[in-house]
Design a protein around this motif. Structure first.
Motif, PDB file in Angstrom:
ATOM      1  N   ARG A   1       0.987  -1.285   0.352  1.00 11.54           N
ATOM      2  CA  ARG A   1       0.116  -0.461  -0.068  1.00 11.54           C
ATOM      3  C   ARG A   1       0.702   1.706   0.216  1.00 11.54           C
ATOM      4  NH1 ARG A   1      -4.744  -0.808   4.057  1.00 11.54           N
ATOM      5  NH2 ARG A   1      -4.872  -2.126   4.141  1.00 11.54           N
ATOM      6  N   LYS A   2      -0.103   2.483   0.071  1.00 14.60           N
ATOM      7  CA  LYS A   2       1.098   4.025  -0.221  1.00 14.60           C
ATOM      8  C   LYS A   2       0.524   4.363   0.869  1.00 14.60           C
ATOM      9  CE  LYS A   2       2.931   4.660  -4.729  1.00 14.60           C
ATOM     10  NZ  LYS A   2       1.694   4.026  -5.454  1.00 14.60           N
ATOM     11  N   PRO A   3       1.609   5.196   1.675  1.00 10.96           N
ATOM     12  CA  PRO A   3       1.566   5.570   2.717  1.00 10.96           C
ATOM     13  C   PRO A   3      -0.075   6.083   3.400  1.00 10.96           C
ATOM     14  CG  PRO A   3       2.999   6.388   1.740  1.00 10.96           C
ATOM     15  CD  PRO A   3       2.482   5.799   0.386  1.00 10.96           C
ATOM     16  N   ALA A   4      -0.936   6.913   2.248  1.00 10.51           N
ATOM     17  CA  ALA A   4      -2.235   7.697   2.120  1.00 10.51           C
ATOM     18  C   ALA A   4      -3.268   6.817   2.832  1.00 10.51           C
ATOM     19  CB  ALA A   4      -2.154   8.429   0.383  1.00 10.51           C
ATOM     20  N   LYS A   5      -2.794   5.215   2.186  1.00 14.98           N
ATOM     21  CA  LYS A   5      -4.172   4.590   2.201  1.00 14.98           C
ATOM     22  C   LYS A   5      -4.177   3.755   3.940  1.00 14.98           C
ATOM     23  CE  LYS A   5      -5.778   4.120  -2.159  1.00 14.98           C
ATOM     24  NZ  LYS A   5      -4.937   3.209  -3.029  1.00 14.98           N
ATOM     25  N   LEU A   6      -2.711   4.263   5.153  1.00 14.44           N
ATOM     26  CA  LEU A   6      -2.849   3.896   5.904  1.00 14.44           C
ATOM     27  C   LEU A   6      -3.140   5.189   7.079  1.00 14.44           C
ATOM     28  CD1 LEU A   6       1.076   2.819   5.752  1.00 14.44           C
ATOM     29  CD2 LEU A   6      -1.268   1.545   5.535  1.00 14.44           C
ATOM     30  N   SER A   7      -3.550   4.013   7.925  1.00 16.88           N
ATOM     31  CA  SER A   7      -4.069   4.551   9.325  1.00 16.88           C
ATOM     32  C   SER A   7      -2.894   5.491  10.226  1.00 16.88           C
ATOM     33  CB  SER A   7      -5.213   4.128   9.949  1.00 16.88           C
ATOM     34  OG  SER A   7      -3.968   3.177  11.125  1.00 16.88           O
ATOM     35  N   GLY A   8      -2.969   6.396  11.046  1.00 11.82           N
ATOM     36  CA  GLY A   8      -2.555   7.049  11.580  1.00 11.82           C
ATOM     37  C   GLY A   8      -0.981   6.136  12.033  1.00 11.82           C
ATOM     38  N   GLY A   9      -2.124   4.882  12.996  1.00 10.96           N
ATOM     39  CA  GLY A   9      -1.182   3.832  14.142  1.00 10.96           C
ATOM     40  C   GLY A   9      -0.181   3.190  12.296  1.00 10.96           C
ATOM     41  N   GLN A  10      -0.930   3.041  11.645  1.00 19.84           N
ATOM     42  CA  GLN A  10      -0.224   2.103  10.886  1.00 19.84           C
ATOM     43  C   GLN A  10       1.148   3.090  10.061  1.00 19.84           C
ATOM     44  OE1 GLN A  10      -3.524   1.647   7.682  1.00 19.84           O
ATOM     45  NE2 GLN A  10      -3.766  -0.545   8.860  1.00 19.84           N
ATOM     46  N   ARG A  11       0.738   4.036   9.895  1.00 19.00           N
ATOM     47  CA  ARG A  11       2.300   4.557   8.960  1.00 19.00           C
ATOM     48  C   ARG A  11       2.963   4.599  10.214  1.00 19.00           C
ATOM     49  NH1 ARG A  11      -1.312  10.403   6.406  1.00 19.00           N
ATOM     50  NH2 ARG A  11      -2.815   8.839   5.931  1.00 19.00           N
ATOM     51  N   GLN A  12       2.845   4.663  11.454  1.00 14.89           N
ATOM     52  CA  GLN A  12       3.873   5.563  12.478  1.00 14.89           C
ATOM     53  C   GLN A  12       4.420   4.132  12.714  1.00 14.89           C
ATOM     54  OE1 GLN A  12       4.114   3.886  15.889  1.00 14.89           O
ATOM     55  NE2 GLN A  12       5.895   5.623  16.127  1.00 14.89           N
ATOM     56  N   ARG A  13       4.124   3.287  12.457  1.00 16.11           N
ATOM     57  CA  ARG A  13       4.978   1.802  12.548  1.00 16.11           C
ATOM     58  C   ARG A  13       5.652   1.483  11.256  1.00 16.11           C
ATOM     59  NH1 ARG A  13       2.321  -3.137  15.492  1.00 16.11           N
ATOM     60  NH2 ARG A  13       1.164  -1.479  16.598  1.00 16.11           N
ATOM     61  N   VAL A  14       5.098   2.456  10.542  1.00 18.72           N
ATOM     62  CA  VAL A  14       6.280   2.322   8.764  1.00 18.72           C
ATOM     63  C   VAL A  14       7.170   3.347   8.436  1.00 18.72           C
ATOM     64  CG1 VAL A  14       6.173   2.609   6.240  1.00 18.72           C
ATOM     65  CG2 VAL A  14       4.325   1.965   7.017  1.00 18.72           C
ATOM     66  N   ALA A  15       7.513   4.196   9.614  1.00 22.75           N
ATOM     67  CA  ALA A  15       7.816   5.556  10.395  1.00 22.75           C
ATOM     68  C   ALA A  15       9.065   4.394  11.252  1.00 22.75           C
ATOM     69  CB  ALA A  15       7.821   6.600  10.590  1.00 22.75           C
ATOM     70  N   LEU A  16       8.774   3.702  11.525  1.00 20.71           N
ATOM     71  CA  LEU A  16       9.031   3.438  13.305  1.00 20.71           C
ATOM     72  C   LEU A  16       9.942   1.903  11.528  1.00 20.71           C
ATOM     73  CD1 LEU A  16       9.635   3.949  15.886  1.00 20.71           C
ATOM     74  CD2 LEU A  16       8.023   1.868  16.293  1.00 20.71           C
ATOM     75  N   ALA A  17       9.354   1.495  11.342  1.00 14.27           N
ATOM     76  CA  ALA A  17      10.215   0.232  10.377  1.00 14.27           C
ATOM     77  C   ALA A  17      11.348   0.612   9.182  1.00 14.27           C
ATOM     78  CB  ALA A  17       9.161  -0.869   9.670  1.00 14.27           C
ATOM     79  N   ARG A  18      10.746   1.346   9.221  1.00 17.24           N
ATOM     80  CA  ARG A  18      12.016   2.323   7.717  1.00 17.24           C
ATOM     81  C   ARG A  18      13.392   2.780   9.140  1.00 17.24           C
ATOM     82  NH1 ARG A  18      10.875   7.458   4.655  1.00 17.24           N
ATOM     83  NH2 ARG A  18      10.620   8.601   7.228  1.00 17.24           N
ATOM     84  N   ALA A  19      13.182   2.775  10.422  1.00 19.34           N
ATOM     85  CA  ALA A  19      14.197   2.936  11.211  1.00 19.34           C
ATOM     86  C   ALA A  19      14.875   2.190  11.733  1.00 19.34           C
ATOM     87  CB  ALA A  19      14.100   4.769  12.286  1.00 19.34           C
ATOM     88  N   LEU A  20      14.090   1.149  11.455  1.00 19.30           N
ATOM     89  CA  LEU A  20      15.123   0.085  12.540  1.00 19.30           C
ATOM     90  C   LEU A  20      15.373  -1.206  11.649  1.00 19.30           C
ATOM     91  CD1 LEU A  20      11.593  -1.444  14.309  1.00 19.30           C
ATOM     92  CD2 LEU A  20      14.319  -0.713  15.151  1.00 19.30           C
TER      93      LEU A  20
END
Ligand SMILES: Nc1ncnc2c1ncn2[C@@H]1O[C@H](COP(=O)(O)OP(=O)(O)OP(=O)(O)O)[C@@H](O)[C@H]1O
Ligand SMILES: [Mg+2]
Lengths: 214, 354
Positions: free
Chosen positions: B130-149
């Motif tokens: 999915r693209k970020p626009a189709k994610l909820s706030g919590g999901q986006r937050q996890r993606v940002a975290l994943a990108r760092a981890l």
């Protein structure tokens, strides 16, 4: 009248073809120069407030001068030639390309650029993988405007003897023959339409789903 | 792995805006440092200096034994999570997560494997395309975290990563964060406004105010022995009662009630501090009690936050956290101040006394 125009076109098909070629050249050359100069300048001005102010203001000022006037101002310098027309038309395509590039890159959220930097992306990669894809739809919109404008305005080149489809329009006026006029005007309109539709499709393709256009 | 060290770090944006002043900090491997402080105290600026998004005016940033102060962000091997997430909107979740690895020119297979690992941990598997626009706030937050981890960085920097989530989700993600970062060896610097986050996640808390480090310590120590009046008022919710009193001999008068000062306190004027949760109903043998008129009761669920005017001086008010099973309103209430729970501060220097 349409019949007359059709008949005229059939009789002069080789002249029309040459005019079409000239016309396309009058579109392609200014557009190429405009892109070559306008895209980097637009990117530069998106990065710097000063450059942006200077550049956008001067091009907006230039825009006020009608193309026809530029055309005639160029004549004393470059003579009645293809290059006078190219100069005038280049000045015409510059503002939309420049402004849309500037806006496109300026509107990318600084947070996104910063995130990329914070993740260790070098500036060149940020430009390539983040900024260009995000800016592209708006840049293409600007190119579309420029293209449609230059297709229409290239008809004026006939006034300085640079040929193109405008020659038929000039001729039509001079001979009071709307049929000849149509032979020039219809292809120009079709070309403009084609550019509009084609570049809109490109723009849509460049627009990633789910990303709002600026 | 590498420890992070800030040496004498100072950042001045102009003569008047100096959000970081002479900061010295060490964050070791396996340590989770949280920066807390009021808005504008320089928390984000510190992260930006560590990341290399801003240059320090003075001082150094050391990662491991390397002085990275003058290195561009790309050469520091850090990963940063922003409050706004700042995901790349034109990339899928998978591409977003992988973006941090591509730079290292790893083989595609390795990148895929690493992305799979991290997305498994964060529960992103169903979202990868999915693209970020189709994610909820919590999901986006996890993606940002994943990108760092995914980067396995030498230092993690997180700037209020949970502040855009609603309270319920925040609690859940906070618990997840704790687990995820428990497995991380690299030093973590985390910025938050939320005290619960600071208390539950960190091994160390740095309290900042006006660009100065006010106190650095284990969250429990900061709660238990605040170094100064500012820390006392900033840490703990509801806020600590802080009352300025002038001394008479070796006691201070709290309205009609006399409270002895600990031995050795010289200050002429002192601030008495006691947390609302440490004020309680008197029991047999309590030495110091005060009484007063209840004028406000705020129900907090399990507890009532009871405000009262101290007898003998109606300008003095105390707030106490009392069990919610009684009706406190309009009552004349007697409260005990356990001496071990009283904090004393110098009124002038605002430093802790005793
Ligand atoms: N680029 C800048 N130029 C000038 N001043 C700045 C700049 N960036 C931040 N500041 C100032 O530095 C101070 C500290 O800002 P910073 O963002 O670090 O605060 P913060 O502690 O993160 O606050 P918050 O909790 O609101 O996020 C603020 O007064 C801010 O206005
Ligand atoms: Mg901040």
């Amino acid at each position: 009248m349409l019949q007359n125009a059709y008949q005229y076109a059939l009789d002069n098909s080789d002249r029309i073809l040459t005019a079409l070629q000239q016309h396309l050249l009058l579109v392609a050359v200014p557009l190429a120069i405009g892109l070559l100069v306008g895209l980097p300048l637009g990117l530069w001005s998106a990065r710097s407030r000063l450059i942006s102010t200077v550049m956008l203001n001067s091009f907006n000022a230039l825009r006020v001068i009608p193309s026809l006037a530029v055309l005639f101002l160029a004549v004393p310098v470059l003579g009645l030639s293809f290059w006078s027309a190219v100069l005038a038309l280049t000045l015409l395509v510059m503002p939309p390309i420049l402004i849309s590039t500037d806006v496109a890159f300026r509107n990318i959220s600084p947070a996104i650029r910063e995130a990329a930097t914070g993740m260790g992306m070098p500036p060149v990669d940020i430009l390539k993988t983040v900024e260009v894809p995000l800016a592209l739809p708006v840049v293409i919109a600007g190119i579309k405007t420029a293209t449609v404008e230059v297709i229409a305005s290239a008809t004026l080149a006939a006034f300085v003897g640079a040929g193109g489809l405008g020659a038929f329009i000039v001729l039509g006026f001079a001979a009071y023959d709307p049929a000849i006029l149509l032979v020039g005007a219809v292809p120009v309109a079709l070309l403009a339409l084609l550019a509009e539709v084609g570049l809109s499709a490109v723009q849509r393709a460049a627009q990633p789903p789910g990303v709002r256009s600026a | 792995m590498a420890k992070l060290e800030l040496q004498n770090l100072t950042k001045a944006y102009s003569r008047d805006i100096v959000p970081v002043k002479q900061l010295n900090l060490v964050v070791e491997d396996n340590e989770f440092l949280t920066l807390v402080g009021p808005s504008g105290c320089g928390k984000s600026t510190i992260l930006r200096l560590i990341a290399g998004l801003d240059q320090p005016t003075e001082g150094r940033v050391m990662i491991g034994d390397r002085d990275v102060s003058r290195l561009p962000p790309g050469d520091r091997n850090i990963a940063m999570v922003f409050q706004s997430y700042a995901l790349y909107p034109h990339m899928t979740v998978r591409e977003n997560v992988a973006s941090g690895l591509k730079l290292r020119h790893l083989p595609v297979g390795d990148i895929q494997k690493r992305v799979q690992e991290v997305s498994g941990v964060l529960g992103l598997d169903p979202l990868l395309d999915r693209k970020p626009a189709k994610l909820s706030g919590g999901q986006r937050q996890r993606v940002a975290l994943a990108r760092a981890l995914v980067r396995n960085p030498d230092v993690f920097l997180l700037d209020e990563p949970l502040s855009n989530l609603d309270a319920l989700l925040r609690e859940q993600v906070r618990a997840d964060l704790k687990q995820i970062f428990a497995d991380q060896k690299s030093p973590i610097v985390y910025v938050t406004h939320d005290q619960t986050e600071a208390m539950t996640l960190s091994t160390k808390v740095a309290v900042l105010n006006n660009g100065y480090l006010q106190q650095l310590g284990h969250p429990h120590d900061i709660y238990k022995t605040p170094a100064n009046r500012f820390v006392a008022s900033f840490i703990g919710s509801p806020q600590m009662n802080l009352i300025t009193l002038s001394r008479t001999g070796n006691t201070v008068a709290l309205g009609d009630f006399s409270i002895p000062l600990p031995i050795g306190i010289q200050a002429a004027s002192v601030v008495l501090g006691i947390r609302p949760e440490h004020l309680r109903l008197p029991r047999e043998g309590d030495m110091h009690t005060v009484s007063g008129q209840v004028f406000l009761v705020e129900n907090l669920g399990m507890h009532d936050l009871v405000s009262l005017r101290v007898q003998g001086d109606p300008t003095l008010t105390l707030r106490a956290l009392l069990p919610a099973d009684a009706a406190w309103s309009k009552e004349n209430l007697q409260l005990a101040l356990p001496p071990e729970s009283i904090h004393w501060f110098d009124d002038e220097t605002e430093q802790r006394l005793g």
